[in-house]
Each structure stands twice: as C-alpha cells, then as structure tokens.
Design a protein around this motif. Structure first.
Motif, PDB file in Angstrom:
ATOM      1  N   ILE A 271       0.943  -1.249  -0.036  1.00 20.51           N
ATOM      2  CA  ILE A 271      -0.119   0.084   0.145  1.00 20.51           C
ATOM      3  C   ILE A 271       0.765   1.176   0.024  1.00 20.51           C
ATOM      4  O   ILE A 271       1.712   1.464   1.059  1.00 20.51           O
ATOM      5  CB  ILE A 271      -0.830  -0.147   1.194  1.00 20.51           C
ATOM      6  CG1 ILE A 271      -1.844   1.205   1.119  1.00 20.51           C
ATOM      7  CG2 ILE A 271      -0.231  -0.223   2.590  1.00 20.51           C
ATOM      8  CD1 ILE A 271      -2.799   1.190   2.325  1.00 20.51           C
ATOM      9  N   ALA A 272       0.640   2.316  -0.816  1.00 14.50           N
ATOM     10  CA  ALA A 272       1.168   3.497  -0.826  1.00 14.50           C
ATOM     11  C   ALA A 272       0.736   4.463  -0.264  1.00 14.50           C
ATOM     12  O   ALA A 272      -0.483   4.770  -0.333  1.00 14.50           O
ATOM     13  CB  ALA A 272       1.736   3.727  -2.460  1.00 14.50           C
ATOM     14  N   GLU A 273       1.433   5.239   0.496  1.00  9.92           N
ATOM     15  CA  GLU A 273       0.799   6.509   1.288  1.00  9.92           C
ATOM     16  C   GLU A 273       1.296   7.730   0.702  1.00  9.92           C
ATOM     17  O   GLU A 273       2.118   7.691  -0.042  1.00  9.92           O
ATOM     18  CB  GLU A 273       1.828   6.502   2.692  1.00  9.92           C
ATOM     19  CG  GLU A 273       1.244   5.173   3.561  1.00  9.92           C
ATOM     20  CD  GLU A 273       1.910   5.433   5.168  1.00  9.92           C
ATOM     21  OE1 GLU A 273       1.122   5.544   5.763  1.00  9.92           O
ATOM     22  OE2 GLU A 273       3.116   5.426   5.169  1.00  9.92           O
ATOM     23  N   GLY A 274       0.621   8.667   0.916  1.00 11.19           N
ATOM     24  CA  GLY A 274       0.965   9.910   0.591  1.00 11.19           C
ATOM     25  C   GLY A 274       0.595  10.138  -1.184  1.00 11.19           C
ATOM     26  O   GLY A 274       1.255  11.008  -1.723  1.00 11.19           O
ATOM     27  N   VAL A 275      -0.274   9.467  -1.624  1.00  3.61           N
ATOM     28  CA  VAL A 275      -0.405   9.723  -3.193  1.00  3.61           C
ATOM     29  C   VAL A 275      -1.220  10.955  -3.117  1.00  3.61           C
ATOM     30  O   VAL A 275      -2.533  10.732  -2.643  1.00  3.61           O
ATOM     31  CB  VAL A 275      -1.129   8.251  -3.403  1.00  3.61           C
ATOM     32  CG1 VAL A 275      -1.537   8.423  -5.141  1.00  3.61           C
ATOM     33  CG2 VAL A 275      -0.400   7.057  -3.270  1.00  3.61           C
ATOM     34  N   GLU A 276      -1.018  11.629  -4.018  1.00  2.00           N
ATOM     35  CA  GLU A 276      -1.836  13.036  -4.320  1.00  2.00           C
ATOM     36  C   GLU A 276      -2.008  13.391  -5.744  1.00  2.00           C
ATOM     37  O   GLU A 276      -2.843  14.378  -6.079  1.00  2.00           O
ATOM     38  CB  GLU A 276      -0.743  14.118  -3.447  1.00  2.00           C
ATOM     39  CG  GLU A 276      -0.389  14.056  -2.120  1.00  2.00           C
ATOM     40  CD  GLU A 276       0.345  15.130  -1.613  1.00  2.00           C
ATOM     41  OE1 GLU A 276       0.896  16.058  -2.312  1.00  2.00           O
ATOM     42  OE2 GLU A 276       0.436  15.330  -0.239  1.00  2.00           O
ATOM     43  N   THR A 277      -1.269  12.730  -6.793  1.00  2.00           N
ATOM     44  CA  THR A 277      -1.379  13.118  -8.086  1.00  2.00           C
ATOM     45  C   THR A 277      -2.071  11.932  -8.836  1.00  2.00           C
ATOM     46  O   THR A 277      -1.725  10.530  -8.502  1.00  2.00           O
ATOM     47  CB  THR A 277      -0.316  13.634  -8.693  1.00  2.00           C
ATOM     48  OG1 THR A 277       0.620  12.630  -8.665  1.00  2.00           O
ATOM     49  CG2 THR A 277       0.102  14.813  -7.868  1.00  2.00           C
ATOM     50  N   GLU A 278      -2.411  12.188  -9.931  1.00  2.00           N
ATOM     51  CA  GLU A 278      -2.930  11.001 -10.853  1.00  2.00           C
ATOM     52  C   GLU A 278      -1.807  10.074 -11.399  1.00  2.00           C
ATOM     53  O   GLU A 278      -1.677   8.904 -11.718  1.00  2.00           O
ATOM     54  CB  GLU A 278      -3.864  11.637 -12.136  1.00  2.00           C
ATOM     55  CG  GLU A 278      -4.401  10.262 -12.931  1.00  2.00           C
ATOM     56  CD  GLU A 278      -5.148  10.805 -14.253  1.00  2.00           C
ATOM     57  OE1 GLU A 278      -5.939  10.053 -14.902  1.00  2.00           O
ATOM     58  OE2 GLU A 278      -5.535  12.055 -14.271  1.00  2.00           O
ATOM     59  N   LYS A 279      -0.645  10.934 -11.698  1.00  2.00           N
ATOM     60  CA  LYS A 279       0.773  10.555 -12.190  1.00  2.00           C
ATOM     61  C   LYS A 279       1.030   9.368 -11.357  1.00  2.00           C
ATOM     62  O   LYS A 279       1.627   8.042 -11.549  1.00  2.00           O
ATOM     63  CB  LYS A 279       1.610  11.703 -12.525  1.00  2.00           C
ATOM     64  CG  LYS A 279       2.987  10.923 -13.026  1.00  2.00           C
ATOM     65  CD  LYS A 279       3.900  12.183 -13.143  1.00  2.00           C
ATOM     66  CE  LYS A 279       3.676  12.784 -14.415  1.00  2.00           C
ATOM     67  NZ  LYS A 279       4.926  13.746 -14.767  1.00  2.00           N
ATOM     68  N   GLN A 280       1.015   9.749 -10.012  1.00  2.00           N
ATOM     69  CA  GLN A 280       1.621   8.799  -9.031  1.00  2.00           C
ATOM     70  C   GLN A 280       0.723   7.387  -8.806  1.00  2.00           C
ATOM     71  O   GLN A 280       1.069   6.598  -8.969  1.00  2.00           O
ATOM     72  CB  GLN A 280       1.430   9.297  -7.489  1.00  2.00           C
ATOM     73  CG  GLN A 280       2.562  10.596  -7.409  1.00  2.00           C
ATOM     74  CD  GLN A 280       2.379  11.330  -6.207  1.00  2.00           C
ATOM     75  OE1 GLN A 280       1.360  11.403  -5.606  1.00  2.00           O
ATOM     76  NE2 GLN A 280       3.340  12.352  -5.913  1.00  2.00           N
TER      77      GLN A 280
END
Length: 336
Positions: A271-280
C-alpha cells in the motif's frame, strides 16, 4: 585474564561564559541541556548551548504535564484515512490517526506529542486508548455496512516491550467483540534497532490471533532484510517520501518498484501512502501496488463525516464504498 578492546564515545554539551551564564551553576545547567541535545542528535557529537534549547525543553515539559490529563479530559480524538483499492477505487479499510485537541494550543498533530508520550511512558495508556477506540469504531462501521472493513492502528516499540501487551489486545477483542482478521497493527522498522526477541514473540502471538501486521514507512529507517524473514508481516507500506519522487526521481521510482516486487515474493500486499496526483496513482497501479492511501482520494476525516459522506453513499452504490477522486477531500484539510 582475558583482555578486551573498549571503544568509548562521548556526547558533549558546551556552555560559554558570559553569554550562556555568569555563575558556574548556570553554566553547568546549560551545558547539561546542550549535552542532552547532542544525545538526541545521535550521540557522539557536541552541541553548543542556545536559548532555543531551553525554550524547547520548557515547552516539552509543559506539554508533558498536559498529556497526563489529556485522556481523562477527553482531549484526544481519532480521525480516519480511507485505504483504497488501486484498481476498483473501493475503500477496503481505514488507518486510525490520533489528534490532540489541546485546550490552549488548539489541534496538535502526532509529531508534536507522540515523541513526548514515548519518553514519559504515557504512550502506554494513550496507545491502549487508541486500540480500544479504533476497535469500537470498526465494530460500529461493520454493523452499519455489513462489510468487513479493515482498521489499522500504529504501534510504538514501547507498547511491544510491555510483557502483557498481548493481553491488552485480547481484552479489547473481548470487550468489543472485535474481528481480529480485519484489525491491523502497524510497526516501523525501528523495531529492528531494539532487542527484538520479546517484540517478535508478541507479534507472532498477535499474528496467531488472526490479526495482520504491517511495516510502516518501509525503507526509511533501518531496512534489515534478514529480519524480514522473521517478521510475521502481511503488508508493506510505501512511504510518501518515495511516492513524492514519482515522475522526477528515478531512484525513488526504482525503490518503489523493488518494494512491490519484494512484497509479492514475500506474500505481502503493498500500500502506498501520500498519493496526491494521478501520475503517482497510474505509476503505482502499473507496477502492481494494490492499495492507495493519500489526499488524491481522501484526507483523514472525523468518524461522523465518514458516516455522513461515505456510508450514505454506500447505501446507494450497490455495496461499493467509493467516491470519485477529490469529491470530499478539500473539506477536511483541518485534519491533515
């Protein structure tokens, strides 16, 4: 008689006359303050006294005193950040995050008071309060939705060093008729820097209850692959520090991909934390990261906001708890 080589290091605090004091007593006191700062910075260093060091100590002492009454006065609150399936965008669970409504300083984030709680030992009653409160909230939500929603809480190594910590978990499960299979405990890699025998034994007992174990902020502290073989883990959390590099830092991207592959080989979800953009989001999905947590979807929210915004939507959406990205994030920036 055997002989040994001893390697000795020192932490040094320095106070200078006359700017740091006119009397020997004050100079020694201020040098002592600087010495403890040297220890905080990793030991084996020297630090010159500054007035700001004393101000920090005075502030920490005041906050520490206030912490003792915070639980009794109901000043703590849990907010909950949804954890989202990267493919379906359905909410699989929540991470419980503590906040302190200080009567004079306002809303305080964990970074402001959790280190103090650990140094004073207050992390033990605070941590127990978090577990019991999160478990009660999870039970309520599961009854409201009929869905097995995962609840994750953060653990301190201080808690895992308690000989009866497993009993704390067992009593909470009994009290709230909890579902251990959907309750997750998050630990950091700092566990590997401690005497791990007791903590690993406790984690294995917790795992035997059916609970999940996650490693938080993987790769940012002390990554010992040899310990990963011993740790009964179910989930690896990719920290925001690496996610921020997606799109402009190849090394961060390489670390993320390697972590996802490692998790797959070890039988762990990522699980990835701190995802803020569509690119990420697209990068993480492309490389097989299974779950997402971050402001792109949801910020941490109060329980009543989740019930009002998410669960009301859930009743109208054929059993999927999900909303389009950014639908409700801006409202709750106060709880960052």
């Amino acid at each position: 008689m055997d002989s040994y080589n001893l390697h000795i290091s020192a932490s040094i605090g320095i106070a200078c006359f006359p700017q740091d004091g006119y009397s020997p007593e004050l100079l020694i006191k201020n040098a002592d303050i600087a010495m403890y700062e040297a220890k905080e910075q990793g030991k084996g260093q020297f630090v010159f006294y500054e007035d700001s060091l004393k101000e920090d100590i005075d502030e920490n002492m005041t906050l520490s005193n206030d912490l003792y009454s915070a639980i009794d006065n109901n000043q703590f609150e849990l907010v909950y950040q949804p954890q989202v399936d990267a493919t379906t965008q359905e909410i699989n669970g929540f991470e419980a995050l503590i906040r302190w409504h200080h009567p004079e300083r306002g809303l305080l984030a964990p970074a402001k008071f959790i280190p103090l709680a650990e140094r004073t030992g207050l992390i033990i009653p605070i941590g127990e309060w978090v577990i019991r409160t999160a478990m009660a909230q999870q039970k309520k939500w599961q009854e409201q939705t009929g869905k097995r929603l995962r609840m994750a809480v953060n653990l301190s190594t201080k808690q895992l060093k308690m000989a009866d910590f497993v009993n704390v978990i067992e009593y909470a499960l009994l009290e709230f008729d909890g579902d251990p299979a959907s309750f997750e405990l998050e630990i950091t890699e700092s566990i590997f820097m401690e005497d791990t025998t007791l903590m690993l034994n406790q984690l294995k007992q917790i795992k035997d209850m059916g609970m999940a174990i996650a490693i938080d902020d993987f790769g940012t502290e002390y990554s010992s692959l040899s310990y990963l073989k011993k740790l009964p883990m179910d989930r690896i959390k990719i920290p925001k520090t690496f996610v921020d590099g997606i799109g402009h830092n190849e090394k961060d991207e390489a670390i993320i991909v390697s972590t996802i592959v490692l998790g797959l080989k070890l039988g762990c979800r990522t699980i990835a934390e701190g995802v803020e953009t569509e690119k990420q989001l697209l990068f993480l999905k492309q490389h097989g990261c299974e779950e997402i947590q971050g402001y792109y979807f949801y910020q941490p929210m109060q329980a009543q906001k989740i019930e009002h915004e998410l669960f009301n939507y859930y009743k109208r959406s054929n059993g999927l708890i999900c909303l389009p990205a950014h639908k409700i994030t801006a409202t709750y920036q106060y709880y960052m």
